[in-house]
Design a protein around this motif. Structure first.
Motif, PDB file in Angstrom:
ATOM      1  N   ASP A  49       0.820  -1.208   0.000  1.00  0.00           N
ATOM      2  CA  ASP A  49       0.000   0.000   0.000  1.00  0.00           C
ATOM      3  C   ASP A  49       0.853   1.257   0.000  1.00  0.00           C
ATOM      4  OD1 ASP A  49       0.911  -0.609   2.554  1.00  0.00           O
ATOM      5  OD2 ASP A  49      -0.883   0.142   3.567  1.00  0.00           O
ATOM      6  N   GLU A  50       1.975   1.225   0.735  1.00  0.00           N
ATOM      7  CA  GLU A  50       2.872   2.377   0.761  1.00  0.00           C
ATOM      8  C   GLU A  50       3.576   2.539  -0.582  1.00  0.00           C
ATOM      9  OE1 GLU A  50       5.511   1.825   4.018  1.00  0.00           O
ATOM     10  OE2 GLU A  50       3.933   1.953   5.532  1.00  0.00           O
ATOM     11  N   MET A  51       3.948   1.405  -1.216  1.00  0.00           N
ATOM     12  CA  MET A  51       4.608   1.475  -2.519  1.00  0.00           C
ATOM     13  C   MET A  51       3.669   2.052  -3.560  1.00  0.00           C
ATOM     14  SD  MET A  51       7.519   0.927  -3.936  1.00  0.00           S
ATOM     15  CE  MET A  51       8.090   1.109  -5.627  1.00  0.00           C
ATOM     16  N   ALA A  72       3.495  10.844 -15.308  1.00  0.00           N
ATOM     17  CA  ALA A  72       4.265   9.978 -16.197  1.00  0.00           C
ATOM     18  C   ALA A  72       3.468   8.733 -16.554  1.00  0.00           C
ATOM     19  CB  ALA A  72       5.576   9.588 -15.522  1.00  0.00           C
ATOM     20  N   TYR A  73       3.629   8.294 -17.800  1.00  0.00           N
ATOM     21  CA  TYR A  73       2.950   7.077 -18.250  1.00  0.00           C
ATOM     22  C   TYR A  73       3.684   5.873 -17.679  1.00  0.00           C
ATOM     23  CZ  TYR A  73       0.484   3.778 -21.177  1.00  0.00           C
ATOM     24  OH  TYR A  73      -0.305   2.747 -21.610  1.00  0.00           O
ATOM     25  N   PHE A  74       2.951   4.970 -17.035  1.00  0.00           N
ATOM     26  CA  PHE A  74       3.570   3.935 -16.203  1.00  0.00           C
ATOM     27  C   PHE A  74       3.187   2.530 -16.648  1.00  0.00           C
ATOM     28  CE2 PHE A  74       3.249   1.153 -12.388  1.00  0.00           C
ATOM     29  CZ  PHE A  74       4.599   1.077 -12.106  1.00  0.00           C
ATOM     30  N   GLY A  75       4.198   1.668 -16.730  1.00  0.00           N
ATOM     31  CA  GLY A  75       3.983   0.244 -16.941  1.00  0.00           C
ATOM     32  C   GLY A  75       4.513  -0.523 -15.759  1.00  0.00           C
ATOM     33  N   GLY A  76       3.641  -1.217 -15.060  1.00  0.00           N
ATOM     34  CA  GLY A  76       4.054  -2.026 -13.919  1.00  0.00           C
ATOM     35  C   GLY A  76       3.905  -3.498 -14.225  1.00  0.00           C
ATOM     36  N   GLU A  77       4.854  -4.302 -13.799  1.00  0.00           N
ATOM     37  CA  GLU A  77       4.792  -5.726 -14.086  1.00  0.00           C
ATOM     38  C   GLU A  77       3.578  -6.337 -13.407  1.00  0.00           C
ATOM     39  OE1 GLU A  77       7.909  -9.355 -14.568  1.00  0.00           O
ATOM     40  OE2 GLU A  77       8.004  -8.281 -12.670  1.00  0.00           O
ATOM     41  N   ASN A 128       2.944  -8.533  -7.820  1.00  0.00           N
ATOM     42  CA  ASN A 128       2.905  -7.187  -8.392  1.00  0.00           C
ATOM     43  C   ASN A 128       1.472  -6.689  -8.528  1.00  0.00           C
ATOM     44  OD1 ASN A 128       5.808  -6.386  -9.736  1.00  0.00           O
ATOM     45  ND2 ASN A 128       5.512  -8.594  -9.663  1.00  0.00           N
ATOM     46  N   LYS A 129       0.534  -7.611  -8.750  1.00  0.00           N
ATOM     47  CA  LYS A 129      -0.848  -7.227  -9.017  1.00  0.00           C
ATOM     48  C   LYS A 129      -1.444  -6.417  -7.883  1.00  0.00           C
ATOM     49  CE  LYS A 129      -1.640 -11.346 -11.836  1.00  0.00           C
ATOM     50  NZ  LYS A 129      -2.417 -12.602 -11.995  1.00  0.00           N
ATOM     51  N   ASN A 130      -1.055  -6.721  -6.658  1.00  0.00           N
ATOM     52  CA  ASN A 130      -1.629  -6.022  -5.509  1.00  0.00           C
ATOM     53  C   ASN A 130      -1.283  -4.544  -5.543  1.00  0.00           C
ATOM     54  OD1 ASN A 130      -3.101  -5.904  -3.067  1.00  0.00           O
ATOM     55  ND2 ASN A 130      -1.199  -6.040  -1.882  1.00  0.00           N
ATOM     56  N   VAL A 131      -0.029  -4.213  -5.897  1.00  0.00           N
ATOM     57  CA  VAL A 131       0.370  -2.805  -5.982  1.00  0.00           C
ATOM     58  C   VAL A 131      -0.383  -2.112  -7.110  1.00  0.00           C
ATOM     59  CG1 VAL A 131       2.293  -1.206  -6.304  1.00  0.00           C
ATOM     60  CG2 VAL A 131       2.650  -3.342  -5.058  1.00  0.00           C
ATOM     61  N   LEU A 132      -0.502  -2.773  -8.267  1.00  0.00           N
ATOM     62  CA  LEU A 132      -1.207  -2.174  -9.401  1.00  0.00           C
ATOM     63  C   LEU A 132      -2.673  -1.915  -9.066  1.00  0.00           C
ATOM     64  CD1 LEU A 132       0.253  -4.265 -12.364  1.00  0.00           C
ATOM     65  CD2 LEU A 132       0.960  -2.000 -11.582  1.00  0.00           C
ATOM     66  N   ASN A 133      -3.313  -2.853  -8.387  1.00  0.00           N
ATOM     67  CA  ASN A 133      -4.713  -2.650  -8.015  1.00  0.00           C
ATOM     68  C   ASN A 133      -4.879  -1.478  -7.064  1.00  0.00           C
ATOM     69  OD1 ASN A 133      -5.649  -4.766  -9.600  1.00  0.00           O
ATOM     70  ND2 ASN A 133      -5.463  -6.281  -7.946  1.00  0.00           N
ATOM     71  N   LYS A 134      -3.949  -1.315  -6.153  1.00  0.00           N
ATOM     72  CA  LYS A 134      -4.021  -0.183  -5.227  1.00  0.00           C
ATOM     73  C   LYS A 134      -3.770   1.134  -5.957  1.00  0.00           C
ATOM     74  CE  LYS A 134      -2.845  -2.814  -1.091  1.00  0.00           C
ATOM     75  NZ  LYS A 134      -4.174  -2.624  -0.485  1.00  0.00           N
ATOM     76  N   MET A 135      -2.928   1.111  -7.000  1.00  0.00           N
ATOM     77  CA  MET A 135      -2.732   2.316  -7.811  1.00  0.00           C
ATOM     78  C   MET A 135      -4.010   2.677  -8.559  1.00  0.00           C
ATOM     79  SD  MET A 135       1.153   1.764  -9.287  1.00  0.00           S
ATOM     80  CE  MET A 135       1.106   3.308 -10.214  1.00  0.00           C
ATOM     81  N   LEU A 136      -4.766   1.657  -9.001  1.00  0.00           N
ATOM     82  CA  LEU A 136      -6.060   1.910  -9.638  1.00  0.00           C
ATOM     83  C   LEU A 136      -7.018   2.556  -8.644  1.00  0.00           C
ATOM     84  CD1 LEU A 136      -6.627  -1.373 -11.694  1.00  0.00           C
ATOM     85  CD2 LEU A 136      -5.935   0.862 -12.557  1.00  0.00           C
ATOM     86  N   GLU A 137      -7.013   2.054  -7.404  1.00  0.00           N
ATOM     87  CA  GLU A 137      -7.883   2.613  -6.378  1.00  0.00           C
ATOM     88  C   GLU A 137      -7.529   4.074  -6.077  1.00  0.00           C
ATOM     89  OE1 GLU A 137      -7.517   0.076  -3.026  1.00  0.00           O
ATOM     90  OE2 GLU A 137      -8.359  -1.678  -4.026  1.00  0.00           O
ATOM     91  N   LEU A 138      -6.264   4.408  -6.274  1.00  0.00           N
ATOM     92  CA  LEU A 138      -5.828   5.789  -6.055  1.00  0.00           C
ATOM     93  C   LEU A 138      -6.106   6.681  -7.266  1.00  0.00           C
ATOM     94  CD1 LEU A 138      -2.427   5.035  -4.260  1.00  0.00           C
ATOM     95  CD2 LEU A 138      -4.466   6.063  -3.223  1.00  0.00           C
TER      96      LEU A 138
END
Length: 435
Positions: A291-293, A307-312, A317-327
């Motif tokens: 969540d902090e990441m 910036a346009y971002f591509g995350g693995e 990794n999916k957990n961080v990407l999902n939290k970025m979507l929530e943000l």
């Protein structure tokens, strides 16, 4: 040769053991007496400074138990200490105490206030571990010292700390396996028969080298990259966030991310590039909770003009990407199935098809000096990224590839910079003339 206790020291060991510098590195080939020198220095320190608290580390518990501790038990006078197996401590008769710990989870080393620390086979531990232990050197009333012994592993953090430039209170002693007069006859000759030239320079002579026959990236380009690494203009969050170039008003930026396991295991890494020049401008690197990441990544990407971002999008990794979507950062992120009318899978999927592609194009960019990696630790990862015996490119033993994978994904984002608004994919940004 000096004889002290139960150990005979050859000259370079003697120089290292009795050094009083704050930080010393004894870097040598296999069989060069590194662990003996480091362990005897701990004994010497404890006998000279009663009541001191120290820590001895190895990369893993088996290495600590089977190599470092065994060496200590073979050479320390038995009546001068007791080994408490339950809590892995050495207790000296004069009140000094040593904690024996592995470095597979560096954050667990943050507790005690130490007089000294010793890292055995330090190249297989992280640079973060060294920094954490430096921060623990604050036991009152004692000279604070930290020393390491290791065989080099490319141009990693040890090169950056001890060999890149001369630093006050830092000392590097390099030792060849040939310097150890106590090796059995024919030992060096046996190694020479099975090692190629570069590997012999590393494993026998104890030199920092790029293993040309094994290196994935071009050697000359790597040398230039390593030489061009520089300190960041600004560090935040205890050094986890680094800034080399501040965003410009009209600047466009792309980024790649390879997320780790949170507080343990591998590292999370996000690298931001200037879309036009290919120069690294910022990064996040560390063991940070998901969540902090996610929050740190969104904040830094927003700072760099969204910036346009591509995350693995593999594993955890999916957990961080999902939290970025929530943000709310979804419209500035790459979607693996972006060609679909309504893309649903966010992130870059690294698999048997995309991995060779992204690494191959990064290798070409490095070779043609199109990508500028500013992070010294990151450039060291590029230097220790080799082809294994099966020809698969990967980090060598004891090294990490978080920067390499983040850079490879970020480099792909130059091509795939498309913005998802929830209604579909907009047109891609035209590629710069450079590409």
């Amino acid at each position: 040769m000096t004889t002290q206790g139960r150990l005979s020291l050859f000259p370079k060991q003697d120089q290292f053991v009795f050094s009083e510098r704050a930080y010393d590195a004894f870097v040598g080939g296999v069989g060069s007496g590194k662990t003996k020198a480091g362990s005897f220095r701990a004994y010497h320190y404890c006998t000279k400074h009663p009541g001191a608290l120290g820590m001895i580390t190895a990369p893993t518990f088996p290495m600590l138990r089977d190599a470092t501790l065994r060496t200590i038990q073979e050479m320390w006078p038995e009546k001068q200490y007791e080994f408490a197996k339950g809590d892995m401590t050495l207790k000296m008769v004069n009140g000094s105490e040593i904690l024996l710990r592995s470095t597979d989870d560096p954050d667990r080393l943050r507790g005690p206030n130490l007089a000294f620390f010793y890292m055995d086979e330090a190249a297989m531990s992280s640079g973060e571990t060294f920094k954490i232990l430096q921060g623990r050197l604050r036991q009152p009333g004692f000279p604070h010292q930290g020393w390491i012994t290791t065989t080099p592993k490319g141009y990693n953090w040890i090169y950056n700390e001890f060999a890149r430039e001369q630093r006050e209170d830092y000392s590097l002693i390099t030792v060849s396996s040939r310097d150890n007069p106590f090796l059995p006859p024919g030992y060096i000759e046996m190694l020479m028969e099975s090692y190629d030239r570069e590997f012999a320079l590393q494993e026998i002579e104890g030199q920092f080298v790029l293993l040309g026959g094994r290196a994935y990236f071009d050697i000359k380009a790597l040398e230039q990259m390593i030489a061009a690494a520089e300190a960041p203009l600004e560090s935040r969050r205890g050094g986890a966030v680094k800034i080399w170039k501040y965003p410009t008003v009209a600047g466009r930026y792309v980024a790649g991310g390879d997320f780790g396991w949170g507080e343990t295991g591998s590292y999370s890494c996000v690298v931001i590039f200037d879309w036009q020049t290919g120069e690294q401008v910022a990064e996040i690197h560390g063991r940070i909770r998901d969540d902090e990441m996610a929050l740190e990544t969104v904040n830094l990407l927003q700072e760099y003009n969204e910036a346009y971002f591509g995350g693995e999008n593999n594993g955890e990794n999916k957990n961080v990407l999902n939290k970025m979507l929530e943000l709310g950062y979804g419209r500035r992120m790459f979607y693996q199935d972006w060609e679909a009318k309504t893309p649903e899978k966010v992130g870059w999927l690294t698999n048997g098809t995309t991995r060779p592609l992204m690494l191959g194009e990064l290798e070409e960019a490095v070779r043609n000096e199109q990508v500028g990696v500013k992070c010294a630790e990151g450039s060291g990862e590029f230097g220790s990224f080799y082809r294994n015996d099966r020809g698969r490119p990967e980090a060598t033993e004891g090294a990490y590839d978080d920067h390499v994978m983040a850079c490879a994904i970020g480099w792909q984002m130059r091509k795939y910079a498309k913005y998802y608004s929830g209604r579909g994919i907009t047109e891609p940004i035209p590629m710069p003339a450079l590409w």
